[in-house]
Design a protein around this motif. Structure first.
Motif, PDB file in Angstrom:
ATOM      1  N   VAL A  71     -27.647  28.622  21.221  1.00 53.28           N
ATOM      2  CA  VAL A  71     -28.458  27.467  22.260  1.00 53.28           C
ATOM      3  C   VAL A  71     -29.819  27.305  21.698  1.00 53.28           C
ATOM      4  O   VAL A  71     -30.302  26.041  21.652  1.00 53.28           O
ATOM      5  N   GLU A  84     -20.514  18.100  26.297  1.00 53.97           N
ATOM      6  CA  GLU A  84     -20.984  19.430  26.734  1.00 53.97           C
ATOM      7  C   GLU A  84     -19.749  20.195  27.716  1.00 53.97           C
ATOM      8  O   GLU A  84     -18.851  19.061  28.485  1.00 53.97           O
ATOM      9  N   ARG A 123     -21.607  21.068  22.884  1.00 57.01           N
ATOM     10  CA  ARG A 123     -22.515  22.228  23.597  1.00 57.01           C
ATOM     11  C   ARG A 123     -21.764  22.681  24.679  1.00 57.01           C
ATOM     12  O   ARG A 123     -21.200  22.039  25.504  1.00 57.01           O
ATOM     13  N   VAL A 136     -22.482  24.467  19.661  1.00 56.61           N
ATOM     14  CA  VAL A 136     -23.439  25.080  20.269  1.00 56.61           C
ATOM     15  C   VAL A 136     -23.405  25.929  21.439  1.00 56.61           C
ATOM     16  O   VAL A 136     -22.644  25.487  22.283  1.00 56.61           O
ATOM     17  N   SER A 148     -29.556  13.543  20.357  1.00 57.51           N
ATOM     18  CA  SER A 148     -29.235  13.074  21.776  1.00 57.51           C
ATOM     19  C   SER A 148     -30.429  11.820  22.206  1.00 57.51           C
ATOM     20  O   SER A 148     -31.194  11.746  21.948  1.00 57.51           O
ATOM     21  N   LEU A 157     -20.323  16.997  18.009  1.00 60.10           N
ATOM     22  CA  LEU A 157     -21.460  17.987  18.605  1.00 60.10           C
ATOM     23  C   LEU A 157     -20.626  18.614  20.125  1.00 60.10           C
ATOM     24  O   LEU A 157     -20.609  18.063  20.917  1.00 60.10           O
ATOM     25  N   ALA A 198     -28.699  21.770  14.884  1.00 58.55           N
ATOM     26  CA  ALA A 198     -27.256  21.369  14.964  1.00 58.55           C
ATOM     27  C   ALA A 198     -27.219  19.812  14.971  1.00 58.55           C
ATOM     28  O   ALA A 198     -26.752  19.101  14.074  1.00 58.55           O
ATOM     29  N   TRP A 199     -28.154  19.325  15.704  1.00 56.35           N
ATOM     30  CA  TRP A 199     -28.565  17.704  15.647  1.00 56.35           C
ATOM     31  C   TRP A 199     -28.993  17.295  14.143  1.00 56.35           C
ATOM     32  O   TRP A 199     -28.547  16.429  13.753  1.00 56.35           O
ATOM     33  N   GLU A 210     -30.056  24.502  18.780  1.00 54.58           N
ATOM     34  CA  GLU A 210     -29.377  23.276  18.972  1.00 54.58           C
ATOM     35  C   GLU A 210     -30.285  22.152  18.144  1.00 54.58           C
ATOM     36  O   GLU A 210     -29.376  21.156  17.754  1.00 54.58           O
ATOM     37  N   GLU A 211     -31.404  22.170  18.313  1.00 62.32           N
ATOM     38  CA  GLU A 211     -32.247  21.117  17.474  1.00 62.32           C
ATOM     39  C   GLU A 211     -31.605  21.145  15.837  1.00 62.32           C
ATOM     40  O   GLU A 211     -31.484  19.972  15.280  1.00 62.32           O
TER      41      GLU A 211
END
Length: 141
Positions: free
Chosen positions: A125, A32, A64, A98, A139, A62, A131-132, A128-129
């Motif tokens: 934003v 992040e 963020r 993200v 996470s 990833l 993206a995962w 984000e789910e």
């Protein structure tokens, strides 16, 4: 599933703008950005990335972005930065970003065709789910 546990960031300044996020996959590194990236924190970031890349054939990232406040230009002169980036370019297969501001999304869209072996995608934003899921990871925090 294996849990990728981040090692403590010894020597990382308390106001560091880059924080690593634990994931549930050994081949997925998440981090992040929140603030201005400083030259003081970069040796630890470079070391963490080099250690991660050394043990993998193909990886997924990833990023963020909470707030990207820019970076100290002296970062570009840091030892190991470019060799780490070259190593990453050979191993990264998916890179999810993200929360990128619109100007950054445009850069990613422009650069994506230049790196045919790396699939880079931006996500809001709120997404984000997704993206995962695209990285096939979660996470672990």
């Amino acid at each position: 599933m294996l849990k990728h546990v981040s090692a403590p960031d010894h020597g990382t300044p308390p106001n560091a703008s880059i924080r690593f996020i634990q994931t549930n996959k050994d081949n997925v590194l998440a981090f992040e950005i929140d603030g201005v990236m400083s030259s003081e924190e970069m040796p630890g970031v470079i070391k963490k990335m080099e250690d991660f890349l050394a043990g993998q054939n193909k990886v997924r990232l990833l990023n963020r972005i909470k707030h990207f406040g820019g970076f100290d230009p002296s970062i570009l002169m840091q030892s190991g930065l470019f060799s780490m980036k070259l190593s990453a370019m050979e191993k990264v297969e998916r890179y999810a970003i993200v929360g990128a501001p619109s100007w950054m999304r445009k850069i990613v869209d422009t650069m994506n065709p230049l790196f045919p072996d790396i699939d880079m995608r931006t996500f809001t934003v709120a997404m984000e789910e997704n993206a995962w899921a695209w990285l096939e990871a979660e996470s672990a925090e």
